[in-house]
Design an enzyme around this catalytic site. Structure first.
Site, PDB file in Angstrom:
ATOM      1  N   HIS A  49     -22.214  -6.329  -2.512  1.00 18.82           N
ATOM      2  CA  HIS A  49     -22.756  -5.233  -3.241  1.00 18.82           C
ATOM      3  C   HIS A  49     -21.971  -4.655  -3.904  1.00 18.82           C
ATOM      4  O   HIS A  49     -20.729  -4.173  -3.636  1.00 18.82           O
ATOM      5  CB  HIS A  49     -23.840  -4.522  -2.449  1.00 18.82           C
ATOM      6  CG  HIS A  49     -24.936  -5.310  -1.723  1.00 18.82           C
ATOM      7  ND1 HIS A  49     -25.971  -5.940  -2.399  1.00 18.82           N
ATOM      8  CD2 HIS A  49     -24.925  -5.854  -0.458  1.00 18.82           C
ATOM      9  CE1 HIS A  49     -26.702  -6.583  -1.496  1.00 18.82           C
ATOM     10  NE2 HIS A  49     -26.171  -6.559  -0.256  1.00 18.82           N
ATOM     11  N   SER A 337     -27.179  -3.906   5.909  1.00 19.06           N
ATOM     12  CA  SER A 337     -26.809  -4.128   4.746  1.00 19.06           C
ATOM     13  C   SER A 337     -26.311  -2.880   4.161  1.00 19.06           C
ATOM     14  O   SER A 337     -27.211  -2.071   4.555  1.00 19.06           O
ATOM     15  CB  SER A 337     -27.779  -4.935   3.786  1.00 19.06           C
ATOM     16  OG  SER A 337     -27.192  -5.288   2.757  1.00 19.06           O
TER      17      SER A 337
HETATM   18  C1  LIG Z   1     -31.452 -10.574   6.290  1.00 16.50           C
HETATM   19  C2  LIG Z   1     -29.987 -10.013   6.114  1.00 16.50           C
HETATM   20  C3  LIG Z   1     -29.331  -9.823   4.733  1.00 16.50           C
HETATM   21  C4  LIG Z   1     -28.147  -9.248   4.765  1.00 16.50           C
HETATM   22  N1  LIG Z   1     -27.519  -9.235   3.357  1.00 16.50           N
HETATM   23  C5  LIG Z   1     -26.352  -8.600   3.414  1.00 16.50           C
HETATM   24  C6  LIG Z   1     -25.686  -8.801   2.172  1.00 16.50           C
HETATM   25  O1  LIG Z   1     -26.058  -9.580   1.363  1.00 16.50           O
HETATM   26  N2  LIG Z   1     -24.485  -8.032   1.955  1.00 16.50           N
HETATM   27  C7  LIG Z   1     -24.279  -7.310   2.642  1.00 16.50           C
HETATM   28  O2  LIG Z   1     -23.107  -6.569   2.595  1.00 16.50           O
HETATM   29  N3  LIG Z   1     -24.682  -7.103   4.152  1.00 16.50           N
HETATM   30  C8  LIG Z   1     -25.924  -7.884   4.516  1.00 16.50           C
HETATM   31  N4  LIG Z   1     -26.521  -7.685   5.705  1.00 16.50           N
HETATM   32  C9  LIG Z   1     -25.811  -7.188   6.695  1.00 16.50           C
HETATM   33  C10 LIG Z   1     -24.729  -7.980   7.261  1.00 16.50           C
HETATM   34  O3  LIG Z   1     -25.020  -9.288   7.538  1.00 16.50           O
HETATM   35  C11 LIG Z   1     -24.339  -7.114   8.427  1.00 16.50           C
HETATM   36  O4  LIG Z   1     -23.962  -5.820   8.302  1.00 16.50           O
HETATM   37  C12 LIG Z   1     -23.033  -7.833   9.245  1.00 16.50           C
HETATM   38  O5  LIG Z   1     -23.144  -9.077   9.358  1.00 16.50           O
HETATM   39  C13 LIG Z   1     -23.187  -7.038  10.650  1.00 16.50           C
HETATM   40  O6  LIG Z   1     -21.864  -7.794  11.150  1.00 16.50           O
HETATM   41  P1  LIG Z   1     -21.797  -7.402  12.872  1.00 16.50           P
HETATM   42  O7  LIG Z   1     -20.479  -8.082  13.067  1.00 16.50           O
HETATM   43  O8  LIG Z   1     -21.721  -5.966  13.016  1.00 16.50           O
HETATM   44  O9  LIG Z   1     -22.968  -7.948  13.865  1.00 16.50           O
HETATM   45  P2  LIG Z   1     -23.108  -9.353  14.427  1.00 16.50           P
HETATM   46  O10 LIG Z   1     -22.598 -10.568  13.189  1.00 16.50           O
HETATM   47  O11 LIG Z   1     -24.247  -9.670  14.872  1.00 16.50           O
HETATM   48  O12 LIG Z   1     -21.942  -9.416  15.613  1.00 16.50           O
HETATM   49  C14 LIG Z   1     -22.395  -8.831  16.880  1.00 16.50           C
HETATM   50  C15 LIG Z   1     -21.778  -9.745  17.911  1.00 16.50           C
HETATM   51  O13 LIG Z   1     -21.601  -8.923  19.074  1.00 16.50           O
HETATM   52  C16 LIG Z   1     -21.919  -9.791  19.893  1.00 16.50           C
HETATM   53  N5  LIG Z   1     -22.637  -9.102  21.128  1.00 16.50           N
HETATM   54  C17 LIG Z   1     -23.592  -8.410  21.198  1.00 16.50           C
HETATM   55  N6  LIG Z   1     -23.797  -8.008  22.664  1.00 16.50           N
HETATM   56  C18 LIG Z   1     -22.713  -8.230  23.238  1.00 16.50           C
HETATM   57  C19 LIG Z   1     -22.289  -8.250  24.653  1.00 16.50           C
HETATM   58  N7  LIG Z   1     -22.904  -7.486  25.366  1.00 16.50           N
HETATM   59  N8  LIG Z   1     -20.978  -8.608  24.956  1.00 16.50           N
HETATM   60  C20 LIG Z   1     -20.519  -9.340  24.210  1.00 16.50           C
HETATM   61  N9  LIG Z   1     -20.715  -9.526  22.590  1.00 16.50           N
HETATM   62  C21 LIG Z   1     -21.883  -9.047  22.499  1.00 16.50           C
HETATM   63  C22 LIG Z   1     -22.790 -10.920  19.423  1.00 16.50           C
HETATM   64  O14 LIG Z   1     -23.062 -11.984  19.985  1.00 16.50           O
HETATM   65  C23 LIG Z   1     -22.472 -10.892  18.073  1.00 16.50           C
HETATM   66  O15 LIG Z   1     -21.596 -12.064  17.859  1.00 16.50           O
HETATM   67  C24 LIG Z   1     -27.698  -8.606   5.584  1.00 16.50           C
HETATM   68  C25 LIG Z   1     -28.271  -8.633   6.932  1.00 16.50           C
HETATM   69  C26 LIG Z   1     -29.477  -9.290   7.298  1.00 16.50           C
HETATM   70  C27 LIG Z   1     -29.966  -9.678   8.581  1.00 16.50           C
END
Ligand SMILES: Cc1cc2nc3c(=O)[nH]c(=O)nc-3n(C[C@H](O)[C@H](O)[C@H](O)COP(=O)(O)OP(=O)(O)OC[C@H]3O[C@@H](n4cnc5c(N)ncnc54)[C@H](O)[C@@H]3O)c2cc1C
Ligand SMILES: Cc1cc2nc3c(=O)[nH]c(=O)nc-3n(C[C@H](O)[C@H](O)[C@H](O)COP(=O)(O)OP(=O)(O)OC[C@H]3O[C@@H](n4cnc5c(N)ncnc54)[C@H](O)[C@@H]3O)c2cc1C
Lengths: 479, 416
Positions: A49, A337
């Site tokens: 974005h 997001s």
């Molecule tokens: C519909 C949608 C559209 C989006 N569009 C955008 C966009 O266009 N641009 C943008 O900037 N952002 C966007 N986002 C947001 C973006 O996708 C997220 O902010 C980002 O992917 C988050 O990454 P993360 O690593 O925090 O989460 P995740 O990818 O969910 O990673 C978390 C990890 O933690 C692991 N975990 C959980 N619990 C445990 C445990 N107890 N022990 C070990 N491991 C564990 C999980 O298995 C997972 O692999 C969007 C999100 C959604 C849902």
């Protein structure tokens, strides 16, 4: 004892790991799933974005803008796809136009450059597929698209090359406070660390509760999508947003870095963070909203529908802060997001916190760059000849829709933190993401996985930990 | 440089290559991306091939082998593990194979790339996207060529032939097939297969039913199905859950014309294959098409028949002997979803066989070929079903008398 334990290997966990790998720190990255990138990072819009939308004065506002600044350099160093294709927010009437003004003003405050309000006509000149009904559009030059999977794998590979240890199939289920850090009980193993960074996405509130912090509540929010065939991928060249509503940024239409078109998402609260179902109503909504801005959108060319879960919190800003129970623990909660767009900046932010808590010293031997797996089809004829001389596996096309060779698949398995599942291969090098969705290459990829991992075919998973693909060998089958 | 380049080594490619050679083409090349010739037939280990061609019931591999043997006897160059990457209007074919990337110039080209299956994504299957949801053809390959069972409790969505054949195959391997669910009021498979693959094993065929949802996050655990009405609306109160660990999709086949599109070959939105004239020549001179890449066939014998026409004329083109002359268009009329070829050559010494498919089931039907109001030819059929292709032949005299657009229609008692 580790210096830092990171829980969760999505784009946030791997970005933090890579940032810390620049320093002399012993880092463990724990992931409950069989592979990294199986949570929210595997299903989102993939938009970097522009930074005008996130409210000025919030963490989102600051980190999104900083993220956009970091993307060009990071994507170059780690060789993952990123295109600054620009975005447009559409207005259909006076009321919408006022919202565009407000967005632009907010963007200016956030320090976003290269914004401009276009007349309907100028917008259609830039993007001929837009509806005749559009009266104005907010154009933002620096918005872009990336590949969240390959970005995550790139971060991971580079982090591992710089010493980060990855533990998959390792679910954290208890956290104990030590005087000088934390003890983490996970599947099959106990880890001790001076610090813990909670990057557990939709489960970050659960991890926080394990640490004794009760005041985080994630309300999972689902977004549904469609992906259209590459053959209609030329239809739009910018990220096209509706005017935002209280529900969020609304349904967008955007090109993907692989030449498809992505349409979505919806926004709907769900009870279960695992509820990645698609629904008739949701997909209908996607179609309806998308065709409002882009009337000629060829829905018929859909090759896949899917959904992802946002880790939404009340107040809707990122929460990046130390635990109240233990200053050696940092929580990253509510990273919805623009979490992807902000990921490189979030990693910097976390590193600053870590620096204030334990001593960090730059690593002389830090390897800054990582090369992507070469995609045979995109090589020049000369490069093709060279790679074929070195590795005959590149001769054999396994996925004919996306023209993926066996060489690419084998490399995806053997990279650090490499693929062990069918979908892991698909996300890394794309066999099965084309129009036949793995109908032809699926069995071949299974064979290659089993052979390279020295596992029986029937042990190979599709994606999640219980997603076995085969039910066993046939009686009397030839070996 | 080759006289005739055949892309695809399935029954269509094999038939075309052999006929091209017989017609006098000197160099004929078959390019096949797989490790063996035979195409989709290699995984069809059931009986039922060759009734028309050989008056015998063969398995798929046996049927293919008869042609493969002949190809070996003739001097036809076969390149296996060779993927065609690109095709141009002037018949340059780019391949990736054992020798790396190469460009071959053909005097003529025959497209025989077959088709692929429609997928869960293309039909908007709702719910989760777990393991255990397979295209029926993919499952067939896994069972018959790799020797693995894909699951134990099965629901099949769509009653295409592959799905029906797999219902029997999985049952014979000890799986329980709980139902075949079909959205249309009639099956899209051959009658013969419904009798032999479903009825013989007491597998229910649920017509006018739809899968509403897929359950199971990691591996599929079940589906919700419900009845639908004429307007495709769910009939309230008919929803029920069937538990299963496998869902096979047999929801249609799509000709694989991405390569044809690279060569700018014009396609028909009805057949999803090339628009051809009676010589099977496409809109691009010297490029011919036959088999499932042209339109989806139910019986391989007709593929062979069609491929001979394509092969023969490709050889004639290569030798500068392809007859040219006035052409008139054909068009599907009432009751017909498509007709093929889309253009007829009036001066065709071989006459022409028109292929067509009906929109619904007709009893006591008549197939009519009309020019304006004039009836050119009529054929009676006791029963016409959409899943079985209909043929009607015009002889050279009948062709010569034509001078305007031809419309083909079906009249009869609708049975819906
Ligand atoms: C519909 C949608 C559209 C989006 N569009 C955008 C966009 O266009 N641009 C943008 O900037 N952002 C966007 N986002 C947001 C973006 O996708 C997220 O902010 C980002 O992917 C988050 O990454 P993360 O690593 O925090 O989460 P995740 O990818 O969910 O990673 C978390 C990890 O933690 C692991 N975990 C959980 N619990 C445990 C445990 N107890 N022990 C070990 N491991 C564990 C999980 O298995 C997972 O692999 C969007 C999100 C959604 C849902
Ligand atoms: C599962 C199934 C069951 C059937 N059952 C029966 C039956 O019982 N009785 C009956 O009579 N008929 C049956 N049929 C119908 C009949 O077998 C098919 O219509 C026939 O095989 C189609 O032949 P084809 O050569 O057009 O296509 P295919 O057999 O699909 O051959 C196409 C070939 O082209 C190759 N190819 C494609 N693209 C490229 C490229 N770019 N470069 C190089 N090579 C390429 C492919 O690898 C393939 O080998 C069945 C069909 C299927 C799918």
């Amino acid at each position: 004892m580790y210096d830092v334990i990171i829980v969760g290997a999505g784009v946030i966990g791997t970005a933090v790991a890579r940032e810390l790998s620049k320093y002399q720190s012993k880092t463990a990255l724990l992931e409950k799933n069989p592979e990294v990138c199986q949570g929210t990072t595997k299903a989102n819009s993939a938009i970097v974005h522009g930074g005008y939308d996130a409210l000025h004065g919030t963490l989102k506002g600051r980190l999104n803008r900083r993220g956009v600044e970091l993307y060009p350099g990071l994507s170059k160093a780690l060789n993952f796809p990123y295109q600054q294709c620009g975005s447009m927010v559409l207005a259909f009437n006076d009321e919408d136009e006022k919202k565009l003004e407000a967005l632009m003003e907010n963007g200016r405050k956030n320090g976003v450059e290269g914004m401009e309000i276009l007349s309907g006509e100028d917008a259609r000149k830039k993007e001929p597929a837009l509806s005749k009904e559009i009266t104005k559009a907010l154009y933002a030059k620096n918005a872009g698209i990336t590949c969240p999977f390959n970005m995550t794998y790139a971060l991971l590979e580079n982090a591992m090359e710089n010493g980060v240890e990855l533990f998959v199939n390792t679910e954290v289920d208890d956290i104990e406070h030590l005087t000088d850090g934390v003890r983490v009980k996970a599947t099959k193993r106990v880890f001790e660390g001076k610090m813990l960074i909670n990057c557990a996405g939709v489960y970050s509130d659960k991890i926080a509760r394990m640490a004794g912090d009760e005041d985080y509540t994630i309300t999972p929010n689902r977004g549904e999508y469609r992906i259209l065939d590459r053959k209609v991928g030329d239809l739009v060249s910018h990220v096209i947003f509706q005017t935002p509503t209280p529900d969020g940024k609304g349904v967008l239409v955007a090109p993907t870095v692989h030449g498809n078109i992505i349409v979505g998402p919806t926004s709907e609260s769900v009870d279960n963070p695992e509820d990645t179902r698609t629904t008739k109503e949701g997909i209908r909504k996607v179609d309806r909203s998308a065709t409002k801005g882009v009337p000629g959108l060829p829905i018929k060319e859909s090759i896949r529908i899917f959904s992802g879960i946002r880790a939404s919190v009340e107040g809707s800003d990122f929460m990046i802060e130390p635990s109240k129970a233990n200053k050696k623990i940092f929580h990253l909660v509510g990273i919805d997001s623009p979490g992807l767009a902000s990921a490189p900046a979030i990693a910097e932010e976390v590193r600053k916190w870590v620096e204030e808590t334990i001593p960090l010293k730059k690593k002389e031997s830090f390897i800054e760059e990582r090369r992507a797996i070469p995609h045979f089809e995109e090589l020049t004829n000369k490069e093709k000849e060279e790679i074929l001389k070195k590795n005959p596996h590149y001769k054999k096309i396994i996925c004919r829709c996306e023209m993926i060779t066996e060489g690419e698949i084998i490399e995806a398995i053997h990279r650090p933190g490499g693929a062990t599942t069918l979908d892991g291969i698909k996300r890394r090098v794309r066999p099965g993401s084309g129009r036949c969705q793995g109908g032809f290459c699926g069995p071949r990829v299974l064979e290659i996985l089993a052979r390279e991992l020295k596992l029986p075919m029937e042990e190979i998973l599709k994606d999640g930990p219980h997603s076995k693909l085969l039910a066993g060998k046939l009686k009397g089958a030839l070996q | 440089m080759a006289d005739v380049i055949v892309i695809g080594g399935g029954p269509a490619g094999l038939g075309a290559a052999l006929e091209a050679k017989k017609t006098g083409a000197e160099s004929v090349v078959i390019l096949e991306r797989d490790r063996e010739l035979g195409g989709i037939l290699n995984q069809c280990i059931h009986n039922g091939f060759g009734l028309h061609e050989f008056q015998e019931e063969l398995t798929g591999p046996e049927y293919a082998q008869r042609f493969i043997n002949q190809v070996k006897d003739e001097e036809i160059d076969v390149y296996l593990n060779t993927m065609v990457l690109d095709l141009t209007e002037d018949r340059k074919v780019t391949v990736l194979g054992d020798e790396g990337v190469q460009v071959i110039q053909g005097k003529s080209v025959v497209l025989a790339m077959g088709c692929r299956e429609r997928t869960a994504g293309a039909i908007d299957l709702q719910g989760y996207r777990p393991a255990g949801v397979y295209n029926a053809g993919m499952a067939q390959r896994i069972l018959n060529m790799e020797g693995y069972q894909v699951g134990r409790e099965v629901v099949i969505y769509g009653s295409g032939d592959i799905g029906l054949i797999m219902a029997r195959r999985m049952t014979l391997e000890g799986a329980k097939v709980k139902a075949v669910v079909e959205v249309m009021p009639h099956s899209s498979g051959l009658y013969r297969n419904i009798a032999q693959c479903l009825e013989d094993y007491d597998i229910p065929l649920l017509l006018r039913h739809q899968i509403q949802k897929v359950y199971g996050k990691d591996r599929i655990e079940g589906v919700t199905i419900s009845q639908i009405d004429d307007q495709w609306r769910t009939v309230e109160g008919t929803e029920k859950i069937i538990s299963c660990d496998t869902l096979l999709l047999s929801v249609g086949l799509i000709p694989e014309n991405e390569l044809s599109e690279k060569g700018n070959v014009p396609l028909d939105s009805g057949t999803k294959g090339a628009i051809v004239n009676s010589t099977m020549e496409t809109g691009i001179p010297g490029i011919f098409s036959c088999g499932n890449v042209l339109h989806v066939h139910d019986i391989v014998d007709f593929v062979t028949k069609e491929s001979r026409i394509a092969g023969r004329n490709a050889a004639r083109f290569a030798r500068n002997e392809l007859p040219r002359g006035e052409e008139i268009p054909t068009r599907p009329g009432k009751g017909v979803t498509y007709t093929l070829p889309q253009k007829l050559m009036l001066e065709d010494p071989d006459g022409v066989t028109l292929f067509l498919r009906s929109d619904v089931i007709y009893k006591k039907a008549r197939v009519k070929v009309k020019e304006g109001d004039r009836l050119v030819k009529e054929k009676r059929e006791r029963l016409i079903v959409p899943s079985e292709m209909v043929q009607i032949t015009l002889d050279p005299e009948e062709l010569r008398e034509l001078n305007g657009e031809i419309i083909v229609e079906i009249v009869g008692e609708k049975n819906d």
